[in-house]
Design a protein around this motif. Structure first.
Motif, PDB file in Angstrom:
ATOM      1  N   VAL A  76       0.865  -1.187   0.000  1.00 38.92           N
ATOM      2  CA  VAL A  76       0.000   0.000   0.000  1.00 38.92           C
ATOM      3  C   VAL A  76       0.895   1.228   0.000  1.00 38.92           C
ATOM      4  O   VAL A  76       1.879   1.285   0.749  1.00 38.92           O
ATOM      5  CB  VAL A  76      -0.939   0.019   1.229  1.00 38.92           C
ATOM      6  N   HIS A  77       0.535   2.203  -0.830  1.00 36.99           N
ATOM      7  CA  HIS A  77       1.365   3.406  -0.906  1.00 36.99           C
ATOM      8  C   HIS A  77       0.485   4.637  -1.087  1.00 36.99           C
ATOM      9  O   HIS A  77      -0.446   4.644  -1.900  1.00 36.99           O
ATOM     10  CB  HIS A  77       2.343   3.333  -2.080  1.00 36.99           C
ATOM     11  N   ALA A  78       0.789   5.664  -0.300  1.00 38.29           N
ATOM     12  CA  ALA A  78       0.111   6.958  -0.453  1.00 38.29           C
ATOM     13  C   ALA A  78       0.873   8.004   0.345  1.00 38.29           C
ATOM     14  O   ALA A  78       1.420   7.712   1.418  1.00 38.29           O
ATOM     15  CB  ALA A  78      -1.331   6.878   0.033  1.00 38.29           C
ATOM     16  N   GLY A  79       0.883   9.204  -0.162  1.00 40.39           N
ATOM     17  CA  GLY A  79       1.390  10.332   0.603  1.00 40.39           C
ATOM     18  C   GLY A  79       2.889  10.508   0.588  1.00 40.39           C
ATOM     19  O   GLY A  79       3.646   9.572   0.313  1.00 40.39           O
ATOM     20  N   VAL A  80       3.299  11.766   0.906  1.00 43.75           N
ATOM     21  CA  VAL A  80       4.714  12.108   0.964  1.00 43.75           C
ATOM     22  C   VAL A  80       5.079  12.818   2.268  1.00 43.75           C
ATOM     23  O   VAL A  80       6.250  12.919   2.611  1.00 43.75           O
ATOM     24  CB  VAL A  80       5.119  13.009  -0.225  1.00 43.75           C
ATOM     25  N   LYS A  81       4.036  13.319   2.994  1.00 47.62           N
ATOM     26  CA  LYS A  81       4.302  14.079   4.222  1.00 47.62           C
ATOM     27  C   LYS A  81       3.053  14.040   5.100  1.00 47.62           C
ATOM     28  O   LYS A  81       1.930  13.926   4.596  1.00 47.62           O
ATOM     29  CB  LYS A  81       4.667  15.527   3.864  1.00 47.62           C
ATOM     30  N   ASP A  82       3.263  14.164   6.403  1.00 45.74           N
ATOM     31  CA  ASP A  82       2.143  13.968   7.321  1.00 45.74           C
ATOM     32  C   ASP A  82       1.100  15.074   7.251  1.00 45.74           C
ATOM     33  O   ASP A  82      -0.044  14.882   7.664  1.00 45.74           O
ATOM     34  CB  ASP A  82       2.652  13.833   8.755  1.00 45.74           C
ATOM     35  N   ASN A  83       1.441  16.247   6.714  1.00 46.63           N
ATOM     36  CA  ASN A  83       0.448  17.330   6.658  1.00 46.63           C
ATOM     37  C   ASN A  83      -0.017  17.631   5.236  1.00 46.63           C
ATOM     38  O   ASN A  83      -0.546  18.706   4.958  1.00 46.63           O
ATOM     39  CB  ASN A  83       1.000  18.591   7.320  1.00 46.63           C
ATOM     40  N   VAL A  84       0.239  16.682   4.337  1.00 51.85           N
ATOM     41  CA  VAL A  84      -0.190  16.842   2.944  1.00 51.85           C
ATOM     42  C   VAL A  84      -1.152  15.713   2.596  1.00 51.85           C
ATOM     43  O   VAL A  84      -0.816  14.522   2.742  1.00 51.85           O
ATOM     44  CB  VAL A  84       1.016  16.811   1.981  1.00 51.85           C
ATOM     45  N   ILE A  85      -2.346  16.058   2.164  1.00 53.90           N
ATOM     46  CA  ILE A  85      -3.327  15.047   1.753  1.00 53.90           C
ATOM     47  C   ILE A  85      -2.974  14.589   0.332  1.00 53.90           C
ATOM     48  O   ILE A  85      -2.937  15.409  -0.596  1.00 53.90           O
ATOM     49  CB  ILE A  85      -4.749  15.616   1.787  1.00 53.90           C
ATOM     50  N   PRO A  86      -2.704  13.303   0.142  1.00 53.80           N
ATOM     51  CA  PRO A  86      -2.266  12.839  -1.182  1.00 53.80           C
ATOM     52  C   PRO A  86      -3.407  12.836  -2.189  1.00 53.80           C
ATOM     53  O   PRO A  86      -4.587  12.642  -1.839  1.00 53.80           O
ATOM     54  CB  PRO A  86      -1.774  11.417  -0.909  1.00 53.80           C
ATOM     55  N   THR A  87      -3.052  13.023  -3.420  1.00 53.46           N
ATOM     56  CA  THR A  87      -4.041  12.966  -4.502  1.00 53.46           C
ATOM     57  C   THR A  87      -4.189  11.561  -5.055  1.00 53.46           C
ATOM     58  O   THR A  87      -5.108  11.302  -5.836  1.00 53.46           O
ATOM     59  CB  THR A  87      -3.631  13.911  -5.645  1.00 53.46           C
ATOM     60  N   GLU A  88      -3.290  10.665  -4.669  1.00 55.81           N
ATOM     61  CA  GLU A  88      -3.336   9.299  -5.195  1.00 55.81           C
ATOM     62  C   GLU A  88      -2.930   8.307  -4.115  1.00 55.81           C
ATOM     63  O   GLU A  88      -2.035   8.579  -3.308  1.00 55.81           O
ATOM     64  CB  GLU A  88      -2.419   9.150  -6.409  1.00 55.81           C
ATOM     65  N   ALA A  89      -3.587   7.171  -4.116  1.00 59.33           N
ATOM     66  CA  ALA A  89      -3.228   6.054  -3.227  1.00 59.33           C
ATOM     67  C   ALA A  89      -3.415   4.767  -4.021  1.00 59.33           C
ATOM     68  O   ALA A  89      -4.374   4.643  -4.795  1.00 59.33           O
ATOM     69  CB  ALA A  89      -4.106   6.043  -1.982  1.00 59.33           C
ATOM     70  N   TYR A  90      -2.487   3.824  -3.842  1.00 59.44           N
ATOM     71  CA  TYR A  90      -2.654   2.564  -4.550  1.00 59.44           C
ATOM     72  C   TYR A  90      -2.254   1.391  -3.670  1.00 59.44           C
ATOM     73  O   TYR A  90      -1.506   1.541  -2.689  1.00 59.44           O
ATOM     74  CB  TYR A  90      -1.876   2.556  -5.874  1.00 59.44           C
ATOM     75  N   ALA A  91      -2.773   0.246  -4.020  1.00 53.28           N
ATOM     76  CA  ALA A  91      -2.464  -0.993  -3.311  1.00 53.28           C
ATOM     77  C   ALA A  91      -2.256  -2.092  -4.337  1.00 53.28           C
ATOM     78  O   ALA A  91      -2.877  -2.096  -5.414  1.00 53.28           O
ATOM     79  CB  ALA A  91      -3.589  -1.385  -2.359  1.00 53.28           C
ATOM     80  N   LEU A  92      -1.374  -3.040  -4.011  1.00 53.75           N
ATOM     81  CA  LEU A  92      -1.192  -4.236  -4.822  1.00 53.75           C
ATOM     82  C   LEU A  92      -1.809  -5.418  -4.095  1.00 53.75           C
ATOM     83  O   LEU A  92      -1.586  -5.607  -2.891  1.00 53.75           O
ATOM     84  CB  LEU A  92       0.296  -4.505  -5.083  1.00 53.75           C
ATOM     85  N   VAL A  93      -2.572  -6.188  -4.837  1.00 54.92           N
ATOM     86  CA  VAL A  93      -3.211  -7.382  -4.297  1.00 54.92           C
ATOM     87  C   VAL A  93      -2.734  -8.563  -5.126  1.00 54.92           C
ATOM     88  O   VAL A  93      -2.942  -8.599  -6.341  1.00 54.92           O
ATOM     89  CB  VAL A  93      -4.752  -7.285  -4.343  1.00 54.92           C
ATOM     90  N   ASN A  94      -2.083  -9.513  -4.466  1.00 58.07           N
ATOM     91  CA  ASN A  94      -1.537 -10.675  -5.159  1.00 58.07           C
ATOM     92  C   ASN A  94      -2.523 -11.824  -5.110  1.00 58.07           C
ATOM     93  O   ASN A  94      -3.023 -12.193  -4.040  1.00 58.07           O
ATOM     94  CB  ASN A  94      -0.211 -11.091  -4.527  1.00 58.07           C
ATOM     95  N   TYR A  95      -2.790 -12.420  -6.273  1.00 54.89           N
ATOM     96  CA  TYR A  95      -3.714 -13.553  -6.378  1.00 54.89           C
ATOM     97  C   TYR A  95      -2.964 -14.778  -6.895  1.00 54.89           C
ATOM     98  O   TYR A  95      -2.184 -14.686  -7.844  1.00 54.89           O
ATOM     99  CB  TYR A  95      -4.869 -13.225  -7.330  1.00 54.89           C
ATOM    100  N   ARG A  96      -3.208 -15.910  -6.253  1.00 54.60           N
ATOM    101  CA  ARG A  96      -2.727 -17.200  -6.737  1.00 54.60           C
ATOM    102  C   ARG A  96      -3.959 -17.967  -7.207  1.00 54.60           C
ATOM    103  O   ARG A  96      -4.820 -18.327  -6.406  1.00 54.60           O
ATOM    104  CB  ARG A  96      -1.986 -17.957  -5.636  1.00 54.60           C
ATOM    105  N   LEU A  97      -4.032 -18.209  -8.515  1.00 57.02           N
ATOM    106  CA  LEU A  97      -5.264 -18.658  -9.155  1.00 57.02           C
ATOM    107  C   LEU A  97      -5.387 -20.169  -9.160  1.00 57.02           C
ATOM    108  O   LEU A  97      -4.467 -20.882  -9.582  1.00 57.02           O
ATOM    109  CB  LEU A  97      -5.320 -18.156 -10.608  1.00 57.02           C
ATOM    110  N   LEU A  98      -6.544 -20.657  -8.726  1.00 56.49           N
ATOM    111  CA  LEU A  98      -6.846 -22.072  -8.877  1.00 56.49           C
ATOM    112  C   LEU A  98      -6.928 -22.430 -10.359  1.00 56.49           C
ATOM    113  O   LEU A  98      -7.342 -21.601 -11.178  1.00 56.49           O
ATOM    114  CB  LEU A  98      -8.193 -22.409  -8.235  1.00 56.49           C
ATOM    115  N   PRO A  99      -6.552 -23.656 -10.730  1.00 57.86           N
ATOM    116  CA  PRO A  99      -6.807 -24.093 -12.106  1.00 57.86           C
ATOM    117  C   PRO A  99      -8.277 -23.923 -12.445  1.00 57.86           C
ATOM    118  O   PRO A  99      -9.159 -24.263 -11.651  1.00 57.86           O
ATOM    119  CB  PRO A  99      -6.407 -25.570 -12.077  1.00 57.86           C
TER     120      PRO A  99
END
Length: 489
Positions: free
Chosen positions: A340-363
């Motif tokens: 999970v990633h967002a923000g650059v400083k504690d008093n700045v509201i970020p304009t973007e936030a993203y997360a990576l979700v890893n999936y291991r797929l059943l056949p």
């Protein structure tokens, strides 16, 4: 007024009797073969040969990292020096940068060839963990009954043991009736795109059709399956797919003293919360069903009842399997929130936030299926969904755990490890085996070393090692397997 109740009771008795009969039918099966005479081997010399291989730093760091050509050249030189008959008698090709394809031509060649796979690359040692190793990771030390070093389990032991078996059989004048290929990739730990994938393309260009492939992915476990005292040899019949999805939320930023009503972080958090509450649903795949049926005779009556009547009791069975992370992973496409990633400083509201979700797929579950599930669960069009670039693939179709090729491998296990219970299933990771999907009839996953719960942390971790006797048993297994495969041609 009582007639409907009587009818229902009669049906219940009838169905219950059938369930019990099906349960009683799950009795322990005799082994497929009797133990063969234990092959005498110089176990100390074998351990020394493996130790030499572990001293060579054939490390895969990252997909875009340079290859240490000198280390891989040294590894090739070691193989040629240690296995002179093999490199003289078999057709040996270097594929891509440093991968190897060996072809042992059969005398008859009426049957489709088989392919045994392994990989020569290893993962690096985690920075800062070097001092926690009993012996340095690349020292190749033989001590206290073990061969220590990175690659002892994953996967140089398989590669060396296969070649030790070939060398021994050649010295005895043995030639298989059918052809056997040996595929040794140099970049499995980073996806195999320049190793196994190129070997597969070489075979594809030559019109080769394989009866089966056998690669790493499982082992002989002790104390891993609850309630089972005997060792369990899990010859897996499938592997999972792999994909990471990026969830991106955007919203107006600004100063933290005047927060807007909308927030990229909150929007992303809500999406994560919804996904966590509704993971992909569980289901049984044919290899896992076969695993349960083979395991059932060793389990208490209640478990046998649920397995024998899984068509009716699958919700109960899946709920029980879901109580452990390992068995839960056998029955569902797993999702893990890994970044999970967002923000650059504690008093700045970020304009973007993203997360990576890893999936291991059943056949049987595609990447498109996972994307549709995520989109449906999040139910927020403001969240951007994309497939993370890099390593990712669909799960290959599972193989048949009742096929003759599976029986051949299982028979070999019974001959060399007569006390082992043979099961099937799917592995929870990915291997080079998937690159040969369109070239083979069946694909299986098994390395013949003994694996305990304590060994789980050693693979890709600290103090990777293999017992001297366990490694010798790997050689014994491959000698017998090559004889069985060759004679079957």
């Amino acid at each position: 007024m009582y007639r409907p109740i009587v009818i229902l009771l009669a049906i219940a008795v009838f169905v219950g009797a059938g369930m019990v009969l099906r349960t009683l039918a799950l009795r322990p099966q005799p082994p497929l073969a009797s133990a063969v005479e234990r092959l005498p081997l110089d176990e100390v010399a074998l351990a020394d040969g493996l130790a030499q291989a572990l001293r060579i730093r054939t490390i895969s760091h990252a997909q875009d990292a340079p290859i240490d050509d000198a280390e891989f050249a040294a590894f090739h030189a070691l193989l040629a020096q240690r296995f002179p008959r093999t490199f003289a008698r078999l057709d040996v090709e270097r594929i891509g940068a440093w991968s190897l394809l060996l072809h042992w031509r059969g005398e008859g060649d009426a049957a489709k060839p088989a392919l045994l796979a392994a990989h020569m690359d290893v993962v690096p040692v985690e920075p800062g963990s070097e001092t926690r190793w009993t012996h340095p990771a690349f020292a190749g030390v033989v001590a206290d009954g073990y061969v220590w070093g990175r690659g002892a389990l994953d996967d140089k032991s398989s590669l060396l043991a296969q070649l030790e078996a070939v060398e021994r059989l050649l010295a005895q004048g043995y030639t298989p009736a059918r052809s056997i290929y040996f595929a040794y990739g140099h970049d499995e730990e980073i996806g195999g795109a320049n190793g196994a994938a190129r070997i597969a393309q070489t075979l594809r260009d030559r019109g080769v059709r394989l009866a089966f492939t056998l690669d790493e992915g499982s082992a002989i476990t002790r104390g891993v399956v609850p309630g089972i005292d005997k060792p369990v040899a899990a010859i897996m019949a499938g592997e999972k797919g792999y994909v990471s999805l990026r969830l991106t939320a955007r919203a107006p930023g600004g100063h933290s003293s005047m927060p807007p009503e909308d927030s990229a972080i909150v929007r992303l958090a809500q999406a994560i919360e919804r996904l966590a509450a509704r993971p992909p649903p569980p289901r049984l795949t044919p290899p896992v069903e076969a695993m349960l049926v083979r395991l059932a005779p060793e389990l208490p009556f209640g478990a046998r009842l649920a397995i024998a009547n899984r068509e009716l009791l699958s919700p109960l069975l899946l709920r029980q399997l879901g109580r452990s992370p390992v068995t839960a992973a056998l029955t569902r496409t797993t999702q893990a929130f890994t970044l999970v990633h967002a923000g650059v400083k504690d008093n700045v509201i970020p304009t973007e936030a993203y997360a990576l979700v890893n999936y291991r797929l059943l056949p049987g579950t595609s990447i498109a299926d996972v994307q549709a599930h995520v989109r449906s669960v999040i139910a927020d069009e403001r969240i951007e969904l994309s497939v993370e670039a890099g390593f990712g693939n669909e799960a290959p179709p599972p193989s048949d755990p009742d096929a003759p090729e599976f029986a051949l491998i299982a028979r070999t296990v019974n001959e060399v490890f007569p006390e082992a219970l043979v099961l099937s299933g799917i592995i929870l990771a990915t291997t080079d085996n998937r690159h040969y999907t369109d070239l083979r009839d069946q694909a299986y996953y098994f390395s013949p070393f003994v694996y305990t719960l304590a060994d789980g942390a050693r693979i890709h971790g600290t103090d990777e090692r293999i017992g001297i006797g366990a490694y010798a048993d790997m050689v014994r297994f491959y000698v017998r397997l090559l004889q069985n495969v060759g004679d079957d041609g």
